[in-house]
Design an enzyme around this catalytic site. Structure first.
Site, PDB file in Angstrom:
ATOM      1  N   SER A 230     -42.528 -33.747   2.965  1.00 34.89           N
ATOM      2  CA  SER A 230     -43.571 -33.616   1.670  1.00 34.89           C
ATOM      3  C   SER A 230     -43.359 -32.029   1.029  1.00 34.89           C
ATOM      4  O   SER A 230     -43.892 -30.709   0.826  1.00 34.89           O
ATOM      5  CB  SER A 230     -44.913 -33.374   2.364  1.00 34.89           C
ATOM      6  OG  SER A 230     -45.206 -32.716   3.851  1.00 34.89           O
ATOM      7  N   ASN A 231     -42.585 -31.755   1.321  1.00 36.33           N
ATOM      8  CA  ASN A 231     -40.895 -30.429   1.288  1.00 36.33           C
ATOM      9  C   ASN A 231     -40.253 -30.943  -0.070  1.00 36.33           C
ATOM     10  O   ASN A 231     -39.812 -31.610  -0.021  1.00 36.33           O
ATOM     11  CB  ASN A 231     -40.581 -29.933   2.784  1.00 36.33           C
ATOM     12  CG  ASN A 231     -39.397 -28.257   2.273  1.00 36.33           C
ATOM     13  OD1 ASN A 231     -39.477 -28.489   1.175  1.00 36.33           O
ATOM     14  ND2 ASN A 231     -39.838 -27.347   3.040  1.00 36.33           N
TER      15      ASN A 231
ATOM     16  N   ASP B  49     -36.704 -32.700  10.435  1.00 32.46           N
ATOM     17  CA  ASP B  49     -36.739 -31.504  10.414  1.00 32.46           C
ATOM     18  C   ASP B  49     -36.458 -30.263  10.736  1.00 32.46           C
ATOM     19  O   ASP B  49     -34.853 -30.377  11.286  1.00 32.46           O
ATOM     20  CB  ASP B  49     -37.901 -31.858  12.058  1.00 32.46           C
ATOM     21  CG  ASP B  49     -38.912 -31.090  12.381  1.00 32.46           C
ATOM     22  OD1 ASP B  49     -39.575 -30.757  12.307  1.00 32.46           O
ATOM     23  OD2 ASP B  49     -38.692 -30.133  13.675  1.00 32.46           O
TER      24      ASP B  49
ATOM     25  N   LYS C  53     -25.525 -23.979  -1.770  1.00 30.88           N
ATOM     26  CA  LYS C  53     -26.173 -24.462  -0.576  1.00 30.88           C
ATOM     27  C   LYS C  53     -25.544 -25.508   0.709  1.00 30.88           C
ATOM     28  O   LYS C  53     -25.335 -25.794   1.429  1.00 30.88           O
ATOM     29  CB  LYS C  53     -28.045 -23.677  -0.855  1.00 30.88           C
ATOM     30  CG  LYS C  53     -28.446 -23.999   0.688  1.00 30.88           C
ATOM     31  CD  LYS C  53     -29.569 -23.995   0.905  1.00 30.88           C
ATOM     32  CE  LYS C  53     -30.442 -23.907   2.006  1.00 30.88           C
ATOM     33  NZ  LYS C  53     -32.270 -24.239   1.560  1.00 30.88           N
TER      34      LYS C  53
ATOM     35  N   GLU D  77     -47.036 -34.128  14.135  1.00 33.73           N
ATOM     36  CA  GLU D  77     -45.308 -33.740  14.669  1.00 33.73           C
ATOM     37  C   GLU D  77     -45.693 -32.641  15.866  1.00 33.73           C
ATOM     38  O   GLU D  77     -47.016 -31.749  15.793  1.00 33.73           O
ATOM     39  CB  GLU D  77     -45.469 -32.315  13.883  1.00 33.73           C
ATOM     40  CG  GLU D  77     -44.311 -32.874  12.079  1.00 33.73           C
ATOM     41  CD  GLU D  77     -43.599 -32.182  11.391  1.00 33.73           C
ATOM     42  OE1 GLU D  77     -43.432 -30.685  11.881  1.00 33.73           O
ATOM     43  OE2 GLU D  77     -43.405 -32.193   9.732  1.00 33.73           O
TER      44      GLU D  77
ATOM     45  N   GLY E 179     -38.536 -29.159  -1.648  1.00 34.92           N
ATOM     46  CA  GLY E 179     -37.204 -28.130  -1.724  1.00 34.92           C
ATOM     47  C   GLY E 179     -36.263 -29.376  -0.202  1.00 34.92           C
ATOM     48  O   GLY E 179     -34.968 -29.015  -0.848  1.00 34.92           O
TER      49      GLY E 179
ATOM     50  N   ARG F 132     -28.784 -28.452   6.689  1.00 41.12           N
ATOM     51  CA  ARG F 132     -29.496 -29.941   6.243  1.00 41.12           C
ATOM     52  C   ARG F 132     -27.843 -30.683   5.112  1.00 41.12           C
ATOM     53  O   ARG F 132     -27.488 -31.645   5.519  1.00 41.12           O
ATOM     54  CB  ARG F 132     -30.200 -29.738   5.379  1.00 41.12           C
ATOM     55  CG  ARG F 132     -30.943 -30.998   4.678  1.00 41.12           C
ATOM     56  CD  ARG F 132     -32.169 -30.544   3.605  1.00 41.12           C
ATOM     57  NE  ARG F 132     -32.988 -30.408   4.905  1.00 41.12           N
ATOM     58  CZ  ARG F 132     -33.704 -29.183   4.845  1.00 41.12           C
ATOM     59  NH1 ARG F 132     -33.231 -28.214   3.706  1.00 41.12           N
ATOM     60  NH2 ARG F 132     -34.494 -28.434   5.609  1.00 41.12           N
TER      61      ARG F 132
ATOM     62  N   ASP G  48     -35.160 -19.218   2.425  1.00 41.29           N
ATOM     63  CA  ASP G  48     -34.150 -19.145   2.317  1.00 41.29           C
ATOM     64  C   ASP G  48     -34.057 -17.246   1.545  1.00 41.29           C
ATOM     65  O   ASP G  48     -32.867 -16.957   2.104  1.00 41.29           O
ATOM     66  CB  ASP G  48     -34.007 -19.537   0.743  1.00 41.29           C
ATOM     67  CG  ASP G  48     -33.154 -21.466   1.691  1.00 41.29           C
ATOM     68  OD1 ASP G  48     -33.108 -21.834   2.457  1.00 41.29           O
ATOM     69  OD2 ASP G  48     -33.484 -22.092   0.537  1.00 41.29           O
TER      70      ASP G  48
HETATM   71  P1  ITT Z   1     -41.703 -31.934   5.967  1.00 45.66           P
HETATM   72  O1  ITT Z   1     -42.829 -32.299   5.541  1.00 45.66           O
HETATM   73  O2  ITT Z   1     -40.391 -32.582   5.955  1.00 45.66           O
HETATM   74  O3  ITT Z   1     -42.238 -32.202   7.583  1.00 45.66           O
HETATM   75  P2  ITT Z   1     -41.816 -29.160   6.689  1.00 45.66           P
HETATM   76  O4  ITT Z   1     -42.015 -27.609   4.920  1.00 45.66           O
HETATM   77  O5  ITT Z   1     -43.345 -28.978   7.482  1.00 45.66           O
HETATM   78  O6  ITT Z   1     -41.602 -30.339   4.790  1.00 45.66           O
HETATM   79  P3  ITT Z   1     -40.148 -28.473   8.400  1.00 45.66           P
HETATM   80  O7  ITT Z   1     -41.107 -29.089  10.150  1.00 45.66           O
HETATM   81  O8  ITT Z   1     -38.857 -28.687   9.148  1.00 45.66           O
HETATM   82  O9  ITT Z   1     -40.810 -28.775   7.109  1.00 45.66           O
HETATM   83  O10 ITT Z   1     -40.691 -27.382   8.852  1.00 45.66           O
HETATM   84  C1  ITT Z   1     -39.676 -26.348   8.419  1.00 45.66           C
HETATM   85  C2  ITT Z   1     -39.796 -25.496   8.230  1.00 45.66           C
HETATM   86  O11 ITT Z   1     -39.138 -24.192   7.752  1.00 45.66           O
HETATM   87  C3  ITT Z   1     -40.757 -25.196   6.926  1.00 45.66           C
HETATM   88  O12 ITT Z   1     -41.437 -23.588   6.783  1.00 45.66           O
HETATM   89  C4  ITT Z   1     -39.188 -24.725   5.939  1.00 45.66           C
HETATM   90  O13 ITT Z   1     -39.950 -24.390   5.014  1.00 45.66           O
HETATM   91  C5  ITT Z   1     -39.005 -24.038   6.539  1.00 45.66           C
HETATM   92  N1  ITT Z   1     -37.856 -24.434   5.989  1.00 45.66           N
HETATM   93  C6  ITT Z   1     -37.174 -25.809   6.965  1.00 45.66           C
HETATM   94  N2  ITT Z   1     -35.437 -26.103   5.911  1.00 45.66           N
HETATM   95  C7  ITT Z   1     -35.589 -24.644   5.167  1.00 45.66           C
HETATM   96  C8  ITT Z   1     -34.077 -24.435   4.172  1.00 45.66           C
HETATM   97  O14 ITT Z   1     -33.710 -25.738   4.452  1.00 45.66           O
HETATM   98  N3  ITT Z   1     -34.597 -23.534   3.849  1.00 45.66           N
HETATM   99  C9  ITT Z   1     -35.067 -22.526   4.742  1.00 45.66           C
HETATM  100  N4  ITT Z   1     -36.526 -22.500   5.040  1.00 45.66           N
HETATM  101  C10 ITT Z   1     -36.571 -24.264   5.311  1.00 45.66           C
HETATM  102 NA    NA Z   2     -43.045 -30.757   8.911  1.00 48.12          NA
END
Ligand code: ITT
Ligand code: NA
Length: 185
Positions: free
Chosen positions: A8-9, A65, A162, A36, A11, A168, A142
């Protein structure tokens, strides 16, 4: 080919699309929420998520993740990164780091791809937590993370830049290498 990315992300989706579309892979986002678990490693979180999702999705799919691991905080927020980002945010991390000289940190990304079995791909990028937010691109942590060898944060980089060095991007590199090898057969 077409690949389903469960997240749901937004970015993450943007980065993954930028990386995969030049390789001819169409990324379809599904924002299915999956449990999770509170695990000790990102790998365990991914394995559990895939185990749950495989009964809800009929085609091959992957999840990502990720976490930010800060050395002086003994790896915090690590597997708690999503929760900590939502609650403390970047300002909260900067507060926790006030007066701390050792700023070393790394990002780790674990991709789990399921095609009848689970395949795991990982990437790590080392760097440091700077003293104030910088940049407006990217997402999440970031603006406070500066990768080793650079004088700008991830939030000051275009996605392509990046992707070349990020956790990633590196996990995606392994993933696509594996796909090329295994789709040939
Ligand atoms: P999902 O739905 O994919 O799980 P999420 O945002 O919950 O999305 P994560 O569980 O992987 O994703 O969360 C990790 C946290 O770290 C989350 O707050 C992200 O915004 C942050 N994060 C993950 N990848 C990042 C990146 O490349 N740069 C900066 N912050 C990152
Ligand atoms: Na997550």
């Amino acid at each position: 080919m077409r690949l389903v990315f469960v997240t749901s992300n937004k970015g993450k989706v943007e980065e993954v699309r930028k990386y995969l579309s030049p390789l001819g892979v169409e990324v379809v986002q599904k924002s299915i929420k999956y449990p999770e678990i509170q695990a000790n490693t990102l790998e365990d979180v991914v394995a559990f998520g895939v185990e749950w999702l495989k009964d809800h999705i009929t085609e091959p799919f992957f999840i990502d993740d990720s976490g930010l691991f800060i050395e002086s905080l003994k790896g915090f927020p690590g597997v708690y990164s999503a929760y900590v980002y939502k609650t403390l945010g970047n300002e909260g991390i900067l507060k926790l780091m006030e007066g701390i000289k050792d700023r070393r940190a790394y990002f780790k990304s674990v991709i789990g791809y399921y095609d009848g079995e689970l395949h795991i791909f990982t990437g790590i990028v080392h760097g440091k937590i700077i003293n104030e937010k910088r940049g407006s691109k990217g997402f999440g942590f970031d603006p406070i993370f500066m990768p080793e060898g650079y004088d700008k944060t991830f939030a000051e980089m275009e996605i392509e830049e990046k992707n070349k060095i990020s956790h990633r991007g590196l996990a995606l590199k392994e993933f696509t290498r594996w796909l090329k090898e295994n789709l040939k057969k």
